[in-house]
Design a protein around this motif. Structure first.
Motif, PDB file in Angstrom:
ATOM      1  N   ASP A   1     -45.931  38.117  -7.435  1.00 46.62           N
ATOM      2  CA  ASP A   1     -46.391  36.799  -6.971  1.00 46.62           C
ATOM      3  C   ASP A   1     -47.491  36.198  -7.856  1.00 46.62           C
ATOM      4  O   ASP A   1     -48.041  35.144  -7.528  1.00 46.62           O
ATOM      5  CB  ASP A   1     -46.895  36.899  -5.526  1.00 46.62           C
ATOM      6  CG  ASP A   1     -45.751  37.133  -4.540  1.00 46.62           C
ATOM      7  OD1 ASP A   1     -44.573  36.957  -4.929  1.00 46.62           O
ATOM      8  OD2 ASP A   1     -46.050  37.512  -3.387  1.00 46.62           O
TER       9      ASP A   1
ATOM     10  N   GLY B   1     -37.890  28.722 -10.329  1.00 46.95           N
ATOM     11  CA  GLY B   1     -38.476  29.629  -9.347  1.00 46.95           C
ATOM     12  C   GLY B   1     -39.905  30.061  -9.645  1.00 46.95           C
ATOM     13  O   GLY B   1     -40.445  30.959  -9.002  1.00 46.95           O
TER      14      GLY B   1
ATOM     15  N   THR C   1     -51.059  28.564  -5.061  1.00 48.44           N
ATOM     16  CA  THR C   1     -50.503  27.557  -5.978  1.00 48.44           C
ATOM     17  C   THR C   1     -50.458  26.196  -5.291  1.00 48.44           C
ATOM     18  O   THR C   1     -50.771  25.171  -5.891  1.00 48.44           O
ATOM     19  CB  THR C   1     -49.098  27.988  -6.451  1.00 48.44           C
ATOM     20  OG1 THR C   1     -49.242  29.195  -7.198  1.00 48.44           O
ATOM     21  CG2 THR C   1     -48.443  26.931  -7.320  1.00 48.44           C
TER      22      THR C   1
ATOM     23  N   LYS D   1     -43.058  25.301  -9.472  1.00 44.85           N
ATOM     24  CA  LYS D   1     -43.314  23.878  -9.753  1.00 44.85           C
ATOM     25  C   LYS D   1     -43.242  23.041  -8.473  1.00 44.85           C
ATOM     26  O   LYS D   1     -44.063  22.156  -8.258  1.00 44.85           O
ATOM     27  CB  LYS D   1     -42.285  23.343 -10.780  1.00 44.85           C
ATOM     28  CG  LYS D   1     -42.354  24.070 -12.125  1.00 44.85           C
ATOM     29  CD  LYS D   1     -41.382  23.493 -13.152  1.00 44.85           C
ATOM     30  CE  LYS D   1     -39.919  23.656 -12.775  1.00 44.85           C
ATOM     31  NZ  LYS D   1     -39.499  25.073 -12.631  1.00 44.85           N
ATOM     32  N   THR D   2     -42.270  23.341  -7.636  1.00 44.96           N
ATOM     33  CA  THR D   2     -42.138  22.560  -6.401  1.00 44.96           C
ATOM     34  C   THR D   2     -43.246  22.914  -5.418  1.00 44.96           C
ATOM     35  O   THR D   2     -43.791  22.033  -4.742  1.00 44.96           O
ATOM     36  CB  THR D   2     -40.731  22.756  -5.791  1.00 44.96           C
ATOM     37  OG1 THR D   2     -39.768  22.229  -6.716  1.00 44.96           O
ATOM     38  CG2 THR D   2     -40.590  22.021  -4.473  1.00 44.96           C
TER      39      THR D   2
HETATM   40  P1  ADP Z   1     -39.580  25.831  -9.133  1.00 47.05           P
HETATM   41  O1  ADP Z   1     -39.788  24.470  -8.532  1.00 47.05           O
HETATM   42  O2  ADP Z   1     -40.491  26.107 -10.305  1.00 47.05           O
HETATM   43  O3  ADP Z   1     -38.153  26.110  -9.480  1.00 47.05           O
HETATM   44  P2  ADP Z   1     -40.272  26.728  -6.481  1.00 47.05           P
HETATM   45  O4  ADP Z   1     -41.622  26.153  -6.286  1.00 47.05           O
HETATM   46  O5  ADP Z   1     -39.133  26.029  -5.832  1.00 47.05           O
HETATM   47  O6  ADP Z   1     -39.978  26.913  -8.058  1.00 47.05           O
HETATM   48  O7  ADP Z   1     -40.221  28.226  -5.980  1.00 47.05           O
HETATM   49  C1  ADP Z   1     -41.215  29.174  -6.289  1.00 47.05           C
HETATM   50  C2  ADP Z   1     -40.893  30.455  -5.543  1.00 47.05           C
HETATM   51  O8  ADP Z   1     -41.769  31.497  -5.954  1.00 47.05           O
HETATM   52  C3  ADP Z   1     -41.040  30.294  -4.053  1.00 47.05           C
HETATM   53  O9  ADP Z   1     -40.012  31.020  -3.415  1.00 47.05           O
HETATM   54  C4  ADP Z   1     -42.400  30.919  -3.779  1.00 47.05           C
HETATM   55  O10 ADP Z   1     -42.488  31.451  -2.469  1.00 47.05           O
HETATM   56  C5  ADP Z   1     -42.443  32.030  -4.821  1.00 47.05           C
HETATM   57  N1  ADP Z   1     -43.793  32.418  -5.228  1.00 47.05           N
HETATM   58  C6  ADP Z   1     -44.265  33.681  -5.242  1.00 47.05           C
HETATM   59  N2  ADP Z   1     -45.530  33.732  -5.703  1.00 47.05           N
HETATM   60  C7  ADP Z   1     -45.883  32.448  -5.995  1.00 47.05           C
HETATM   61  C8  ADP Z   1     -47.067  31.850  -6.510  1.00 47.05           C
HETATM   62  N3  ADP Z   1     -48.149  32.565  -6.862  1.00 47.05           N
HETATM   63  N4  ADP Z   1     -47.058  30.516  -6.679  1.00 47.05           N
HETATM   64  C9  ADP Z   1     -45.973  29.792  -6.376  1.00 47.05           C
HETATM   65  N5  ADP Z   1     -44.834  30.287  -5.878  1.00 47.05           N
HETATM   66  C10 ADP Z   1     -44.764  31.614  -5.701  1.00 47.05           C
END
Ligand code: ADP
Ligand code: MG
Length: 151
Positions: free
Chosen positions: A138, A41, A17, A44-45
């Motif tokens: 994931d 989660g 990602t 996006k970040t």
């Molecule tokens: P958001 O900003 O959408 O709230 P974050 O980017 O902060 O979410 O967090 C995404 C979480 O998901 C992280 O802990 C990351 O390690 C986990 N994750 C697991 N699989 C993926 C993936 N395929 N792409 C992005 N993040 C993933």
């Protein structure tokens, strides 16, 4: 308004990602606004961190906790990272002078853009990230929609 591109990228790890974001950051142009949609989660970040690297931003990018926007000037273009998750009122966008960021020569990413939908220009590039637990914990599906606003 019509959709001219609806690209889907599937990722199986945060790294992938990040890489999708980095590729988009490499292509970003002055004045671009990217809106990010998806649950807490979902990634996006992570996408934004890759995007920032693609833009050449030096140092760590994280969601601004106490401010709506974080400004990064070390990249190829000014980078404005909005996370409006905690916004109470749309007025807060006016208070920070969002128009200078949205309609300037930098690049904006807006996490939780649905919370300020009335302020998002039609020209914004819409990125939606979704999970599908049937495809693994994931797995993420990233959909990129770019609207054609030209006549
Ligand atoms: P958001 O900003 O959408 O709230 P974050 O980017 O902060 O979410 O967090 C995404 C979480 O998901 C992280 O802990 C990351 O390690 C986990 N994750 C697991 N699989 C993926 C993936 N395929 N792409 C992005 N993040 C993933
Ligand atoms: Mg986030």
């Amino acid at each position: 308004m019509e959709t001219v591109m609806g690209t889907v990228i599937e990722t199986g790890s945060p790294r992938e990602t990040f890489e999708a974001g980095r590729q988009m950051g490499l292509l970003a142009a002055p004045g671009d606004i990217y809106t990010l949609y998806g649950d807490l989660g979902v990634g996006k970040t992570v996408f934004t961190q890759g995007f920032a690297e693609g833009l050449g931003v030096v140092g760590h990018v994280n969601s601004p906790t106490f401010t709506i926007v974080q400004v990064y000037d070390s990249g190829r273009l000014p980078f404005y990272h909005f996370d409006v998750y905690r916004i109470g009122d749309i007025e807060e966008m006016d208070e920070i002078g969002y128009e200078d960021y949205f309609f300037g020569n930098g690049v904006c990413i807006v996490e939780w853009a649905e919370l300020i939908s009335e302020l998002i220009p039609q020209s914004a590039k819409k990125i939606t990230i979704e999970k599908n637990l049937e495809k693994g914990f994931d797995y993420r599906k990233i959909t990129i929609d770019v609207m054609n606003t030209k006549k």
